[in-house]
Design a protein around this motif. Structure first.
Motif, PDB file in Angstrom:
ATOM      1  N   LYS A 172      18.368 -48.577 -10.951  1.00  0.00           N
ATOM      2  CA  LYS A 172      19.039 -49.859 -10.636  1.00  0.00           C
ATOM      3  C   LYS A 172      18.440 -50.467  -9.373  1.00  0.00           C
ATOM      4  CE  LYS A 172      23.398 -49.199 -12.846  1.00  0.00           C
ATOM      5  NZ  LYS A 172      24.419 -48.198 -12.561  1.00  0.00           N
ATOM      6  N   PRO A 175      23.670 -39.016 -10.033  1.00  0.00           N
ATOM      7  CA  PRO A 175      22.379 -39.686 -10.234  1.00  0.00           C
ATOM      8  C   PRO A 175      21.213 -38.716 -10.014  1.00  0.00           C
ATOM      9  CG  PRO A 175      23.443 -40.451  -8.201  1.00  0.00           C
ATOM     10  CD  PRO A 175      24.437 -39.583  -8.901  1.00  0.00           C
ATOM     11  N   HIS A 193      21.143 -34.129  -4.494  1.00  0.00           N
ATOM     12  CA  HIS A 193      22.340 -33.505  -5.056  1.00  0.00           C
ATOM     13  C   HIS A 193      22.233 -33.359  -6.575  1.00  0.00           C
ATOM     14  CE1 HIS A 193      27.052 -33.344  -4.677  1.00  0.00           C
ATOM     15  NE2 HIS A 193      26.570 -32.354  -5.387  1.00  0.00           N
ATOM     16  N   ARG A 207      38.831 -39.273  -7.570  1.00  0.00           N
ATOM     17  CA  ARG A 207      39.249 -39.859  -8.856  1.00  0.00           C
ATOM     18  C   ARG A 207      39.935 -38.797  -9.725  1.00  0.00           C
ATOM     19  NH1 ARG A 207      34.199 -44.172  -9.815  1.00  0.00           N
ATOM     20  NH2 ARG A 207      34.644 -45.274  -7.869  1.00  0.00           N
ATOM     21  N   SER A 220      27.736 -34.085  -0.133  1.00  0.00           N
ATOM     22  CA  SER A 220      27.130 -35.399   0.156  1.00  0.00           C
ATOM     23  C   SER A 220      27.962 -36.207   1.128  1.00  0.00           C
ATOM     24  CB  SER A 220      26.874 -36.268  -1.086  1.00  0.00           C
ATOM     25  OG  SER A 220      26.061 -35.596  -2.005  1.00  0.00           O
ATOM     26  N   ARG A 243      29.871 -27.792   0.564  1.00  0.00           N
ATOM     27  CA  ARG A 243      28.588 -27.395   1.172  1.00  0.00           C
ATOM     28  C   ARG A 243      28.024 -28.629   1.862  1.00  0.00           C
ATOM     29  NH1 ARG A 243      25.690 -31.129  -0.198  1.00  0.00           N
ATOM     30  NH2 ARG A 243      25.177 -31.654  -2.294  1.00  0.00           N
ATOM     31  N   GLY A 255      30.543 -43.586  -1.402  1.00  0.00           N
ATOM     32  CA  GLY A 255      30.384 -42.943  -2.712  1.00  0.00           C
ATOM     33  C   GLY A 255      29.410 -41.766  -2.652  1.00  0.00           C
ATOM     34  N   GLY A 256      29.137 -41.252  -1.454  1.00  0.00           N
ATOM     35  CA  GLY A 256      28.177 -40.152  -1.310  1.00  0.00           C
ATOM     36  C   GLY A 256      26.753 -40.639  -1.104  1.00  0.00           C
ATOM     37  N   ASP A 259      25.635 -60.338  -4.370  1.00  0.00           N
ATOM     38  CA  ASP A 259      24.583 -60.268  -5.394  1.00  0.00           C
ATOM     39  C   ASP A 259      23.187 -60.260  -4.767  1.00  0.00           C
ATOM     40  OD1 ASP A 259      26.523 -60.241  -7.288  1.00  0.00           O
ATOM     41  OD2 ASP A 259      26.295 -62.345  -7.883  1.00  0.00           O
ATOM     42  N   PRO A 267      22.507 -52.010  -6.211  1.00  0.00           N
ATOM     43  CA  PRO A 267      23.937 -52.356  -6.272  1.00  0.00           C
ATOM     44  C   PRO A 267      24.816 -51.504  -5.348  1.00  0.00           C
ATOM     45  CG  PRO A 267      23.031 -52.419  -8.476  1.00  0.00           C
ATOM     46  CD  PRO A 267      21.934 -51.895  -7.575  1.00  0.00           C
ATOM     47  N   ARG A 305      25.587 -52.907  -1.879  1.00  0.00           N
ATOM     48  CA  ARG A 305      26.201 -54.228  -1.706  1.00  0.00           C
ATOM     49  C   ARG A 305      27.457 -54.129  -0.844  1.00  0.00           C
ATOM     50  NH1 ARG A 305      28.244 -52.020  -6.368  1.00  0.00           N
ATOM     51  NH2 ARG A 305      30.360 -52.601  -6.969  1.00  0.00           N
ATOM     52  N   ARG A 307      31.197 -54.491   0.128  1.00  0.00           N
ATOM     53  CA  ARG A 307      32.419 -54.564  -0.684  1.00  0.00           C
ATOM     54  C   ARG A 307      33.371 -55.595  -0.092  1.00  0.00           C
ATOM     55  NH1 ARG A 307      32.055 -50.565  -5.009  1.00  0.00           N
ATOM     56  NH2 ARG A 307      30.091 -49.572  -4.482  1.00  0.00           N
TER      57      ARG A 307
HETATM   58  C1  MCA Z   1      28.744 -53.928  -9.467  1.00  0.00           C
HETATM   59  N1  MCA Z   1      27.661 -53.560 -10.156  1.00  0.00           N
HETATM   60  C2  MCA Z   1      26.711 -54.439  -9.865  1.00  0.00           C
HETATM   61  C3  MCA Z   1      27.241 -55.379  -8.946  1.00  0.00           C
HETATM   62  N2  MCA Z   1      28.498 -55.027  -8.733  1.00  0.00           N
HETATM   63  N3  MCA Z   1      25.455 -54.554 -10.295  1.00  0.00           N
HETATM   64  C4  MCA Z   1      24.710 -55.581  -9.831  1.00  0.00           C
HETATM   65  N4  MCA Z   1      25.155 -56.493  -8.957  1.00  0.00           N
HETATM   66  C5  MCA Z   1      26.404 -56.442  -8.485  1.00  0.00           C
HETATM   67  N5  MCA Z   1      26.824 -57.356  -7.624  1.00  0.00           N
HETATM   68  C6  MCA Z   1      27.584 -52.405 -11.091  1.00  0.00           C
HETATM   69  C7  MCA Z   1      27.036 -51.125 -10.553  1.00  0.00           C
HETATM   70  O1  MCA Z   1      25.644 -51.091 -10.624  1.00  0.00           O
HETATM   71  C8  MCA Z   1      27.662 -50.102 -11.523  1.00  0.00           C
HETATM   72  O2  MCA Z   1      27.029 -50.130 -12.779  1.00  0.00           O
HETATM   73  C9  MCA Z   1      29.032 -50.678 -11.718  1.00  0.00           C
HETATM   74  O3  MCA Z   1      28.925 -52.075 -11.431  1.00  0.00           O
HETATM   75  C10 MCA Z   1      30.060 -50.017 -10.826  1.00  0.00           C
HETATM   76  O4  MCA Z   1      29.520 -49.975  -9.513  1.00  0.00           O
HETATM   77  P1  MCA Z   1      30.166 -49.166  -8.330  1.00  0.00           P
HETATM   78  O5  MCA Z   1      31.545 -49.669  -8.133  1.00  0.00           O
HETATM   79  O6  MCA Z   1      29.237 -49.205  -7.197  1.00  0.00           O
HETATM   80  O7  MCA Z   1      30.101 -47.707  -8.902  1.00  0.00           O
HETATM   81  P2  MCA Z   1      31.187 -46.621  -8.957  1.00  0.00           P
HETATM   82  O8  MCA Z   1      31.552 -46.353 -10.362  1.00  0.00           O
HETATM   83  O9  MCA Z   1      32.293 -46.944  -8.028  1.00  0.00           O
HETATM   84  O10 MCA Z   1      30.389 -45.381  -8.387  1.00  0.00           O
HETATM   85  C11 MCA Z   1      31.014 -44.277  -7.805  1.00  0.00           C
HETATM   86  C12 MCA Z   1      30.152 -43.053  -7.963  1.00  0.00           C
HETATM   87  C13 MCA Z   1      28.784 -43.346  -7.359  1.00  0.00           C
HETATM   88  C14 MCA Z   1      30.019 -42.718  -9.455  1.00  0.00           C
HETATM   89  C15 MCA Z   1      30.842 -41.925  -7.262  1.00  0.00           C
HETATM   90  O11 MCA Z   1      28.991 -43.823  -6.029  1.00  0.00           O
HETATM   91  C16 MCA Z   1      27.853 -42.162  -7.390  1.00  0.00           C
HETATM   92  O12 MCA Z   1      27.311 -41.808  -8.422  1.00  0.00           O
HETATM   93  N6  MCA Z   1      27.653 -41.509  -6.235  1.00  0.00           N
HETATM   94  C17 MCA Z   1      26.790 -40.339  -6.106  1.00  0.00           C
HETATM   95  C18 MCA Z   1      25.914 -40.474  -4.917  1.00  0.00           C
HETATM   96  C19 MCA Z   1      24.981 -39.278  -4.733  1.00  0.00           C
HETATM   97  O13 MCA Z   1      24.579 -38.611  -5.660  1.00  0.00           O
HETATM   98  N7  MCA Z   1      24.638 -39.000  -3.491  1.00  0.00           N
HETATM   99  C20 MCA Z   1      23.796 -37.879  -3.150  1.00  0.00           C
HETATM  100  C21 MCA Z   1      22.944 -38.288  -1.998  1.00  0.00           C
HETATM  101  P3  MCA Z   1      27.148 -48.915 -13.820  1.00  0.00           P
HETATM  102  O14 MCA Z   1      28.617 -48.742 -14.097  1.00  0.00           O
HETATM  103  O15 MCA Z   1      26.337 -49.368 -14.974  1.00  0.00           O
HETATM  104  O16 MCA Z   1      26.582 -47.732 -13.097  1.00  0.00           O
HETATM  105  S1  MCA Z   1      23.201 -37.178  -0.651  1.00  0.00           S
HETATM  106  C22 MCA Z   1      22.284 -35.836  -0.957  1.00  0.00           C
HETATM  107  O17 MCA Z   1      21.614 -35.727  -1.953  1.00  0.00           O
HETATM  108  C23 MCA Z   1      22.498 -34.755   0.087  1.00  0.00           C
HETATM  109  C24 MCA Z   1      21.349 -33.786   0.077  1.00  0.00           C
HETATM  110  C25 MCA Z   1      23.766 -33.988  -0.225  1.00  0.00           C
HETATM  111  O18 MCA Z   1      24.329 -33.385   0.694  1.00  0.00           O
HETATM  112  O19 MCA Z   1      24.157 -33.981  -1.390  1.00  0.00           O
END
Ligand code: MCA
Ligand code: AMP
Length: 462
Positions: free
Chosen positions: A60, A165, A170, A217, A242, A264, A372-373, A426, A434, A437, A439
């Protein structure tokens, strides 16, 4: 390996990843268009097999951020699901479609590359500027995995379920490569849903990985979902990371399922540093103890070690060990700044209990937001917003959010009339991604500044 209904056995994975590896020729580095699919996992295993560094890319991703990653990492090819449509920003990079049909040819053999050679380059935000490419050697990935094997009593009998993702540590390193290191099963949900999670845990899942937003959730729904509570009760280990897992959510999950989620603590640069052990005391609100092989210390503002293990004296966490990255790609300045001798400066502030448990209490600066991490630098969002013609000045901060941990707030001084909030949102989603962005957008006549002209971010919320 399982994604939804699609699976690959180890035998099949060796075939398809080997076939992918053979097509990489003398490539030095490849991008992986990291959709949450079997193809992405095969692409990464194929690159690892060939000894070619993989650069996972958020599917994305916005145009500005993609242009940065492509020019910074200069991939020789991009590996993608044949069904994926790639953006214009990848038009000049040769495409290699990844197939998951086991081939009939015999599997090629590849030698094991040097442990110090780069396995992956993962982009992560800093306080200012564009994201930096964290170069992760094979040695770091192997070391972190083996330390987690010990801490979590992780075995080939485990099936890890998640919907994370695949362009961050992670989901990709822990959630896909982790189970493969054990000879166990990785079960990816495609996208994280409570129905998907319930089904997978009820049908063989033994471990779950998630960010705190996912556990929040879950906690919110447990009263209405006895099937979810039953599925979680049957798991061997629920792991959160995360970002900080609120004790309130952990308690609600424990009350409904009897399970104490363990935390962790890691970073893209360090992979995993600490964990509550599966066989240790599961204290809420702590990230546990240093993993095998990881040296951890707390330091004060002059980098002098904090010796107190009193649960009160706060210091910055510094770590060293075989789990650390090699460098930031093309950024020797940033690499040098990140270290104090062998010690990596995490920027995370913590205390240590008498029994060695680490409790994270905050971050050193205000310019890193965890939503969201995802780690998000305030500076990159400010730069993107300043390019919008209706924005004169802007400051970006994070504020507490029950669901996301922190939500991104943009404080905007308009250039003329008040710009439309959704246009600004946007704009950031299109340029960056995304999840970066804002909130919330708040409009001001002027930003609070000190005598030096520096924006006083802490006083914005007041
Ligand atoms: C919303 N969307 C948009 C817009 N508004 N797209 C384009 N333009 C806009 N203005 C879309 C989004 O792309 C998404 O699409 C959908 O609307 C919902 O967005 P959002 O509200 O942001 O998502 P969510 O459902 O609330 O996401 C929550 C989540 C996510 C699932 C928990 O934040 C997530 O997956 N987090 C994981 C982060 C992660 O893995 N971090 C690790 C890094 P669609 O629904 O199609 O997706 S840290 C790391 O790796 C270290 C080593 C560690 O310690 O782990
Ligand atoms: P990233 O650079 O995206 O890998 O994010 C790493 C950062 O996530 C760390 O520096 C911490 O601030 C945060 N983090 C990771 N795990 C935890 C945890 N269990 N508790 C609190 N913060 C965490």
């Amino acid at each position: 390996m399982r994604f939804g209904d699609r699976t690959l056995t180890y035998r099949e994975l060796v075939d398809v990843a080997g076939a992918t590896a053979r097509r990489l020729g003398d490539a030095r580095r490849v991008a992986v268009w990291a959709t949450p699919t079997l193809e992405s996992a095969v692409a990464v295993v194929g690159a690892l097999t060939a000894g070619v560094a993989a650069v996972p890319v958020n599917p994305k991703i916005g145009e500005r951020e993609l242009a940065h990653i492509v020019s910074d990492s200069r991939p020789d090819a991009v590996l993608a699901d044949p069904g994926a449509t790639l953006p214009a920003g990848l038009a000049d990079v040769p495409r290699i479609d990844v197939h998951t049909q086991p081939a009939t040819e015999s599997a090629p053999t590849f030698g094991e590359p040097d442990p110090e050679s780069p396995a992956m380059i993962v982009y992560t935000s800093g306080t200012t500027g564009a994201p930096k490419g964290v170069v992760l050697p094979r040695r770091a990935i192997a070391a972190t995995m083996d330390a987690l094997t010990d801490a979590w009593r992780w075995t080939a009998a485990d099936t890890v379920v998640h919907g994370l993702p695949l362009f961050h540590v992670h989901g990709l390193i822990l959630g896909i490569l982790g189970p493969l290191r054990q000879g166990g099963t990785a079960w990816h949900l495609g996208t994280f849903t409570l129905d998907g999670l319930t089904g997978a845990l009820a049908h063989g899942g033994t471990m779950m990985f998630g960010v705190p937003t996912m556990y929040h959730r879950i906690a919110e729904e447990l009263d209405n979902r006895p099937d979810l509570a039953d599925a979680l009760r049957g798991a061997r280990l629920l792991v959160s990371g995360s970002a900080a897992l609120p004790v309130h959510d952990q308690e609600r999950i424990r009350a409904a399922t009897g399970q104490r989620v363990i935390e962790r603590y890691g970073m893209s640069e360090t992979l995993m540093n600490t964990s509550v052990r599966a066989d240790g005391e599961r204290k809420a609100g702590t990230v546990g103890v240093p993993l095998a092989g990881v040296a951890l210390r707390l330091v004060d503002e002059s980098d002098a070690p904090v010796e107190e293990w009193d649960g009160e004296t706060v210091g910055e966490i510094q770590v060293h060990g075989p789990n650390l990255f090699t460098e930031y790609l093309n950024r020797p300045d940033a690499t040098a700044e990140a270290f104090d001798g062998p010690w990596f400066r995490t920027g995370d502030m913590a205390v240590r209990d008498a029994d060695g448990y680490v409790k994270i209490v905050g971050r050193k600066g205000t310019d890193i937001i965890k939503s969201g991490g995802y780690k998000i630098g305030a500076g990159e969002i400010e730069n993107a917003l300043l390019e919008h013609p209706e924005v004169a000045e802007v400051a970006v901060t994070g504020e507490p959010d029950d669901d996301l941990g922190e939500r991104i707030v943009a404080w905007v001084v308009p250039a003329g009339g008040r710009p439309d909030e959704s246009a600004l949102v946007d704009h950031v989603a299109r340029l960056l991604t995304p999840h970066k962005r804002p909130r919330v957008v708040r409009y001001l006549d002027a930003l609070p500044r000190n005598d030096m002209g520096k924006v006083l971010k802490r006083s914005l919320h007041a």
